[in-house]
Motif scaffolding. Structure first.
Motif, PDB file in Angstrom:
ATOM      1  N   SER A  18       0.824  -1.213   0.000  1.00 61.21           N
ATOM      2  CA  SER A  18       0.000   0.000   0.000  1.00 61.21           C
ATOM      3  C   SER A  18       0.856   1.261   0.000  1.00 61.21           C
ATOM      4  O   SER A  18       0.600   2.210  -0.759  1.00 61.21           O
ATOM      5  N   LEU A  66       2.896   1.670  -3.453  1.00 60.12           N
ATOM      6  CA  LEU A  66       2.018   2.073  -4.554  1.00 60.12           C
ATOM      7  C   LEU A  66       1.550   3.520  -4.387  1.00 60.12           C
ATOM      8  O   LEU A  66       1.436   4.260  -5.373  1.00 60.12           O
ATOM      9  N   TYR A  67       1.279   3.922  -3.159  1.00 62.32           N
ATOM     10  CA  TYR A  67       0.844   5.307  -2.911  1.00 62.32           C
ATOM     11  C   TYR A  67       1.949   6.283  -3.299  1.00 62.32           C
ATOM     12  O   TYR A  67       1.706   7.287  -3.988  1.00 62.32           O
ATOM     13  N   LEU A 126      -8.558   7.679  -6.675  1.00 60.52           N
ATOM     14  CA  LEU A 126      -8.107   6.503  -7.419  1.00 60.52           C
ATOM     15  C   LEU A 126      -6.817   5.957  -6.834  1.00 60.52           C
ATOM     16  O   LEU A 126      -6.641   4.728  -6.718  1.00 60.52           O
ATOM     17  N   LEU A 146      -6.426   2.266  -5.216  1.00 57.25           N
ATOM     18  CA  LEU A 146      -5.448   1.327  -5.765  1.00 57.25           C
ATOM     19  C   LEU A 146      -4.521   0.793  -4.696  1.00 57.25           C
ATOM     20  O   LEU A 146      -4.294  -0.424  -4.601  1.00 57.25           O
ATOM     21  N   SER A 147      -3.975   1.679  -3.868  1.00 56.61           N
ATOM     22  CA  SER A 147      -3.013   1.252  -2.845  1.00 56.61           C
ATOM     23  C   SER A 147      -3.673   0.379  -1.781  1.00 56.61           C
ATOM     24  O   SER A 147      -3.148  -0.673  -1.404  1.00 56.61           O
ATOM     25  N   MET A 176      -4.761  -3.163  -3.342  1.00 58.44           N
ATOM     26  CA  MET A 176      -3.674  -4.124  -3.507  1.00 58.44           C
ATOM     27  C   MET A 176      -3.169  -4.621  -2.160  1.00 58.44           C
ATOM     28  O   MET A 176      -2.818  -5.795  -2.002  1.00 58.44           O
TER      29      MET A 176
END
Length: 301
Positions: free
Chosen positions: A8, A11-12, A23, A27-28, A31
């Motif tokens: 997390s 990705l962030y 978004l 997403l973070s 996943m």
């Protein structure tokens, strides 16, 4: 838990400033929750990779076709100058390995989670840079400067992480569809020296055997309260590693004696089944390599 939190965060930071905040957050967190729910890496069955490979529906495909296709695709993935091709390859090979190989997503992600954690740690080192002045997308004061995330660092981390994921998906496609004796047979067909292939076989096998011995020793120590307190834990850990080292030398000596008693002539042989190349498998391999080659070439333009 560690892998999900790390996923997390990475990705962030990886797409900070490039995606809308809702978004990016979805997403973070998505996943991270995916790894938390499905990716539980265990060693209950140390030979689970070989078992999954033999149970895979792709096991019947010619091993040489799988090996050399994976090698070519792996080289194209590393040569790509854009994350698009490696990420597309990752999704495609994950889908092929699970759906066509008839492997459960839980088993696949449980194998994928441990190397993914190392990749994410490497991405952290690429993302954060020490700068004398604040001016990045995110700045944290550190001594006389700042730890900052710069757009250039994001671009480099995205490319490196995408390449690593693509390469890892190639290796998992090969290892979860081709048993190790068939891979060794392909390498011998390519005239790789017997000393290298024999060492690969022995290392592959005895890593798992020593790992199983370690878990047995640790379970025995835990049942005797060997990890109660820091001092006792350190002492127990040292004793386990000392016994494991002694056990590894004993197993190596016993293995060599057993091989010598069976007339070992500098080559370990396996009985392998002949699997001819079919038109359908050759066509799929050709299309996969061609698609990857086109996407790699387009990344240079």
């Amino acid at each position: 838990m560690f892998t999900s939190i790390l996923t997390s965060l990475v990705l962030y930071w990886l797409f900070l400033g490039q995606l809308p905040f809702p978004l990016l957050l979805a997403l973070s967190l998505g996943m991270g929750l995916l790894f938390l729910r499905t990716a539980h890496h265990t060693h209950d069955n140390v030979f689970s990779i070989d078992i999954l490979a033999r149970r895979s529906a792709l096991c019947s495909v010619n091993p040489a076709l799988k090996v050399w296709s994976s090698v070519i695709v792996l080289m194209l993935c590393i040569a790509a100058q854009s994350p698009v091709m490696p990420l597309t390859l990752t999704l495609l090979l994950c889908f092929v390995t699970v759906q066509f190989g008839r492997i459960s997503w839980h088993d696949y992600l449980s194998k994928f989670s441990l190397p993914a954690a190392f990749l994410l740690l490497s991405a952290l080192a690429l993302l954060w840079n020490f700068t004398p002045k604040a001016g990045g997308l995110l700045d944290i004061p550190c001594f006389s400067g700042y730890l900052s995330i710069l757009p250039a660092a994001q671009t480099a981390a995205q490319l490196v992480l995408a390449r690593a994921l693509g390469a890892m998906s190639c290796l998992y496609f090969l290892s979860l569809s081709t048993p190790i004796p068939e891979i060794i047979a392909v390498l011998r067909g390519a005239h790789v020296p017997n000393a290298i292939t024999d060492l690969a076989i022995l290392i592959y096998r005895y890593i798992f055997l020593l790992l199983d011995t370690y878990h047995r020793m640790r379970s025995a120590a835990e049942s005797r309260l060997g990890f109660c307190g820091l001092r006792r834990s350190l002492r127990t850990t040292g004793q386990i590693y000392a016994l494991l080292l002694s056990n590894s030398f004993h197993k190596a000596s016993a293995c060599f004696d057993a091989m010598e008693s069976r007339c070992y002539d500098k080559e370990i042989r396996f009985l392998t089944q002949k699997k001819p190349i079919t038109w359908s498998s050759a066509l799929v391999a050709f299309l996969l390599v061609t698609l990857c080659a086109l996407m790699t070439l387009s990344s240079f333009w």
